[in-house]
Write a protein that holds these residues in place. Structure first.
Motif, PDB file in Angstrom:
ATOM      1  N   HIS A 172     -16.076  23.922 -10.846  1.00  0.00           N
ATOM      2  CA  HIS A 172     -17.204  24.145 -10.832  1.00  0.00           C
ATOM      3  C   HIS A 172     -18.263  23.669 -11.825  1.00  0.00           C
ATOM      4  CE1 HIS A 172     -16.562  26.188  -7.097  1.00  0.00           C
ATOM      5  NE2 HIS A 172     -16.053  27.311  -7.733  1.00  0.00           N
ATOM      6  N   LEU A 173     -19.455  23.444 -11.646  1.00  0.00           N
ATOM      7  CA  LEU A 173     -20.690  23.186 -12.742  1.00  0.00           C
ATOM      8  C   LEU A 173     -20.760  24.732 -13.456  1.00  0.00           C
ATOM      9  CD1 LEU A 173     -22.123  21.075 -14.343  1.00  0.00           C
ATOM     10  CD2 LEU A 173     -23.966  21.269 -12.804  1.00  0.00           C
ATOM     11  N   ALA A 174     -21.325  25.456 -12.560  1.00  0.00           N
ATOM     12  CA  ALA A 174     -21.679  26.817 -13.171  1.00  0.00           C
ATOM     13  C   ALA A 174     -20.382  27.599 -13.467  1.00  0.00           C
ATOM     14  CB  ALA A 174     -22.530  27.583 -12.287  1.00  0.00           C
ATOM     15  N   GLY A 175     -20.340  28.019 -14.763  1.00  0.00           N
ATOM     16  CA  GLY A 175     -19.084  28.701 -15.346  1.00  0.00           C
ATOM     17  C   GLY A 175     -18.171  27.642 -15.717  1.00  0.00           C
ATOM     18  N   ASN A 176     -18.140  26.138 -15.360  1.00  0.00           N
ATOM     19  CA  ASN A 176     -17.496  25.214 -15.810  1.00  0.00           C
ATOM     20  C   ASN A 176     -15.825  25.555 -15.409  1.00  0.00           C
ATOM     21  OD1 ASN A 176     -16.919  22.560 -17.080  1.00  0.00           O
ATOM     22  ND2 ASN A 176     -16.287  23.603 -18.684  1.00  0.00           N
ATOM     23  N   ASN A 177     -15.716  26.303 -14.561  1.00  0.00           N
ATOM     24  CA  ASN A 177     -14.071  26.777 -14.203  1.00  0.00           C
ATOM     25  C   ASN A 177     -13.425  25.975 -13.037  1.00  0.00           C
ATOM     26  OD1 ASN A 177     -16.419  28.358 -12.842  1.00  0.00           O
ATOM     27  ND2 ASN A 177     -14.631  29.394 -11.826  1.00  0.00           N
ATOM     28  N   TRP A 187     -17.758  36.414 -20.728  1.00  0.00           N
ATOM     29  CA  TRP A 187     -17.261  35.543 -19.830  1.00  0.00           C
ATOM     30  C   TRP A 187     -18.739  35.248 -18.915  1.00  0.00           C
ATOM     31  CZ3 TRP A 187     -12.577  33.400 -19.975  1.00  0.00           C
ATOM     32  CH2 TRP A 187     -11.791  34.095 -20.680  1.00  0.00           C
ATOM     33  N   HIS A 188     -18.871  34.037 -18.412  1.00  0.00           N
ATOM     34  CA  HIS A 188     -19.866  33.564 -17.728  1.00  0.00           C
ATOM     35  C   HIS A 188     -20.351  34.546 -16.599  1.00  0.00           C
ATOM     36  CE1 HIS A 188     -21.882  31.014 -14.699  1.00  0.00           C
ATOM     37  NE2 HIS A 188     -22.420  30.435 -15.638  1.00  0.00           N
ATOM     38  N   HIS A 189     -19.327  34.858 -15.912  1.00  0.00           N
ATOM     39  CA  HIS A 189     -19.210  35.947 -14.882  1.00  0.00           C
ATOM     40  C   HIS A 189     -18.131  36.541 -14.485  1.00  0.00           C
ATOM     41  CE1 HIS A 189     -18.128  32.328 -12.537  1.00  0.00           C
ATOM     42  NE2 HIS A 189     -17.552  32.971 -11.680  1.00  0.00           N
ATOM     43  N   SER A 190     -18.486  38.064 -14.252  1.00  0.00           N
ATOM     44  CA  SER A 190     -17.373  38.998 -13.922  1.00  0.00           C
ATOM     45  C   SER A 190     -17.619  39.335 -12.535  1.00  0.00           C
ATOM     46  CB  SER A 190     -17.263  40.210 -14.803  1.00  0.00           C
ATOM     47  OG  SER A 190     -16.992  39.874 -16.138  1.00  0.00           O
ATOM     48  N   LEU A 191     -19.029  39.185 -12.141  1.00  0.00           N
ATOM     49  CA  LEU A 191     -19.266  39.541 -10.592  1.00  0.00           C
ATOM     50  C   LEU A 191     -20.314  38.358 -10.269  1.00  0.00           C
ATOM     51  CD1 LEU A 191     -19.746  41.856  -8.360  1.00  0.00           C
ATOM     52  CD2 LEU A 191     -21.676  42.436  -9.915  1.00  0.00           C
ATOM     53  N   ALA A 192     -20.230  38.059  -9.036  1.00  0.00           N
ATOM     54  CA  ALA A 192     -21.378  37.174  -8.471  1.00  0.00           C
ATOM     55  C   ALA A 192     -21.466  37.672  -7.114  1.00  0.00           C
ATOM     56  CB  ALA A 192     -20.832  35.727  -8.221  1.00  0.00           C
ATOM     57  N   ILE A 193     -22.935  37.490  -6.776  1.00  0.00           N
ATOM     58  CA  ILE A 193     -23.488  37.988  -5.395  1.00  0.00           C
ATOM     59  C   ILE A 193     -23.747  36.820  -4.656  1.00  0.00           C
ATOM     60  CG2 ILE A 193     -25.261  39.190  -4.429  1.00  0.00           C
ATOM     61  CD1 ILE A 193     -23.376  40.885  -6.271  1.00  0.00           C
ATOM     62  N   ALA A 194     -23.199  36.445  -3.578  1.00  0.00           N
ATOM     63  CA  ALA A 194     -23.368  35.331  -2.518  1.00  0.00           C
ATOM     64  C   ALA A 194     -24.101  35.764  -1.491  1.00  0.00           C
ATOM     65  CB  ALA A 194     -22.100  34.822  -2.062  1.00  0.00           C
ATOM     66  N   THR A 242      -8.336  30.274 -10.821  1.00  0.00           N
ATOM     67  CA  THR A 242      -9.176  29.624 -11.644  1.00  0.00           C
ATOM     68  C   THR A 242      -8.654  29.521 -13.225  1.00  0.00           C
ATOM     69  OG1 THR A 242     -11.453  29.422 -12.499  1.00  0.00           O
ATOM     70  CG2 THR A 242     -10.618  31.798 -12.424  1.00  0.00           C
ATOM     71  N   THR A 243      -9.242  28.628 -13.961  1.00  0.00           N
ATOM     72  CA  THR A 243      -8.776  28.823 -15.238  1.00  0.00           C
ATOM     73  C   THR A 243     -10.108  28.059 -16.135  1.00  0.00           C
ATOM     74  OG1 THR A 243      -7.161  28.272 -16.944  1.00  0.00           O
ATOM     75  CG2 THR A 243      -7.858  26.347 -15.485  1.00  0.00           C
ATOM     76  N   GLU A 244      -9.986  28.411 -17.345  1.00  0.00           N
ATOM     77  CA  GLU A 244     -11.086  27.737 -18.226  1.00  0.00           C
ATOM     78  C   GLU A 244     -12.460  28.201 -17.879  1.00  0.00           C
ATOM     79  OE1 GLU A 244     -10.514  23.665 -18.471  1.00  0.00           O
ATOM     80  OE2 GLU A 244      -8.503  23.798 -19.560  1.00  0.00           O
ATOM     81  N   LEU A 245     -12.878  29.264 -17.669  1.00  0.00           N
ATOM     82  CA  LEU A 245     -14.019  29.862 -17.246  1.00  0.00           C
ATOM     83  C   LEU A 245     -14.906  29.915 -18.592  1.00  0.00           C
ATOM     84  CD1 LEU A 245     -16.212  31.248 -15.437  1.00  0.00           C
ATOM     85  CD2 LEU A 245     -15.242  33.539 -15.781  1.00  0.00           C
ATOM     86  N   PHE A 272     -24.703  34.492 -10.580  1.00  0.00           N
ATOM     87  CA  PHE A 272     -23.387  34.786 -11.394  1.00  0.00           C
ATOM     88  C   PHE A 272     -24.021  35.645 -12.272  1.00  0.00           C
ATOM     89  CE2 PHE A 272     -22.713  30.465  -9.515  1.00  0.00           C
ATOM     90  CZ  PHE A 272     -21.633  30.434  -9.283  1.00  0.00           C
ATOM     91  N   MET A 273     -23.111  36.807 -12.456  1.00  0.00           N
ATOM     92  CA  MET A 273     -23.763  38.088 -13.287  1.00  0.00           C
ATOM     93  C   MET A 273     -22.430  38.445 -14.472  1.00  0.00           C
ATOM     94  SD  MET A 273     -26.421  39.042 -11.450  1.00  0.00           S
ATOM     95  CE  MET A 273     -26.953  40.593 -11.974  1.00  0.00           C
TER      96      MET A 273
END
Length: 316
Positions: free
Chosen positions: A240-245, A192-199, A261-264, A186-187
């Motif tokens: 989710h746990l990471a980002g709590n969203n 914001w916890h993430h705007s981009l993520a790499i999977a 989603t909400t509450e990131l 999560f980047m």
């Protein structure tokens, strides 16, 4: 939050542009089912805005023979930052699609495009005109803004390192599996916890694009509306746990995964230390326990088709 500001002046995710063969079906989906506003149509292009967002558009659709990601666009804080970033990337061997200049897309602005490590086209722009937007009202189950984009890579660690080195993204958290190693990074480019993520995926492709809803009630109402429309739900609702969203994932008509989603989480401290979360822990996937446990079947749904646009700039 000074320590979390992006060192190259990148401010936020603007839009994700998709090319699709089933253009009219997709137009109907994003407008009537997903709740975006079609701001304009120009030949084979449609521009979709989120009512709560000042961005001209958050999704661009293009009629094409083959499905592909056209580009991911990020904002920059000034024309000067755009010029400096282009000079830096060009000087360090990153392949530019073109030099900085006036953009010909909706809202204008000043920017340039380049290929990332995996061959995605990325645009960075400043001075794009904002649109008239409004506060999304209570009970109104439509996206407020685009939240984040997640991309598949067969070498997510290398892609993470590339975004850190060349674009100044910072790692917020990672997901890890005992058998597969690091599965998702999560980047962030702002607080914001993430705007981009790499999977981790078998090939370069879109994993999912996420849209922020007003609150929990609107998120659930939206989830229900899309389910009632007969769109395939992959996973959710959950948190989710990471980002709590919160998350509800659906497959759009052309096979791209879209998320409500909400509450990131917003990071309120400079002293953020990334965590490595084990995906075998049910709470990592879903703190509520309302979503089905993550399985190989669910994971495969977001592998998507190999992207046809790798190292090929879109025509517009």
């Amino acid at each position: 939050m000074s320590g979390n500001l992006n060192e190259f002046g990148i401010t936020h995710l603007r839009h994700v542009d998709l090319a699709v063969p089933d253009y009219e079906t997709q137009r109907t989906f994003y407008r009537d089912t997903w709740g975006l506003t079609e701001e304009g149509k120009d030949g084979d292009l449609s521009y979709f805005a989120a009512e709560g967002s000042p961005e001209q558009y958050v999704v661009r659709l293009r009629q094409a023979d083959e499905k592909r990601l056209d580009l991911i666009a990020f904002g920059a804080d000034s024309n000067d930052s755009v010029d400096k970033l282009a000079a830096k990337l060009g000087g360090e061997g990153v392949q530019l699609v073109g030099d900085p200049g006036e953009l010909q897309t909706a809202g204008g602005g000043y920017g340039f495009r380049f290929f990332d490590l995996d061959g995605r086209t990325i645009e960075v722009s400043s001075d794009v005109a904002t649109r008239q937007h409004r506060a999304v009202e209570e009970g109104e189950a439509i996206p407020v803004r685009i939240s984040h984009a997640v991309m598949n890579s067969n070498d997510p660690n290398a892609t993470r390192d590339w975004y850190t080195k060349y674009l100044g993204f910072q790692l917020s958290d990672s997901l890890w599996s005992q058998h597969m190693g690091e599965m998702m990074h999560f980047m962030r480019c702002n607080d914001w916890h993430h705007s981009l993520a790499i999977a981790r995926g078998p090939h370069t492709s879109v994993h999912h694009v996420s849209f922020e809803m007003r609150g929990l009630d609107e998120y659930m109402r939206g989830t229900g509306r899309v389910m009632r429309a007969g769109i395939k739900k992959v996973w959710g609702p959950g948190r989710h746990l990471a980002g709590n969203n919160t998350f509800s994932y659906f497959i759009d008509p052309s096979g791209n995964t879209m998320e409500y989603t909400t509450e990131l989480e917003r990071l309120s401290t400079d002293e953020w230390h990334p965590s490595l979360h084990d995906i075998a822990d049910p709470n990592v996937q879903d703190q509520w326990g309302t979503a089905d446990p993550m399985s190989e079947i669910i994971a495969r749904e977001s592998f998507n088709d190999p992207d046809k646009g790798v190292f090929v700039a879109p025509p517009v």
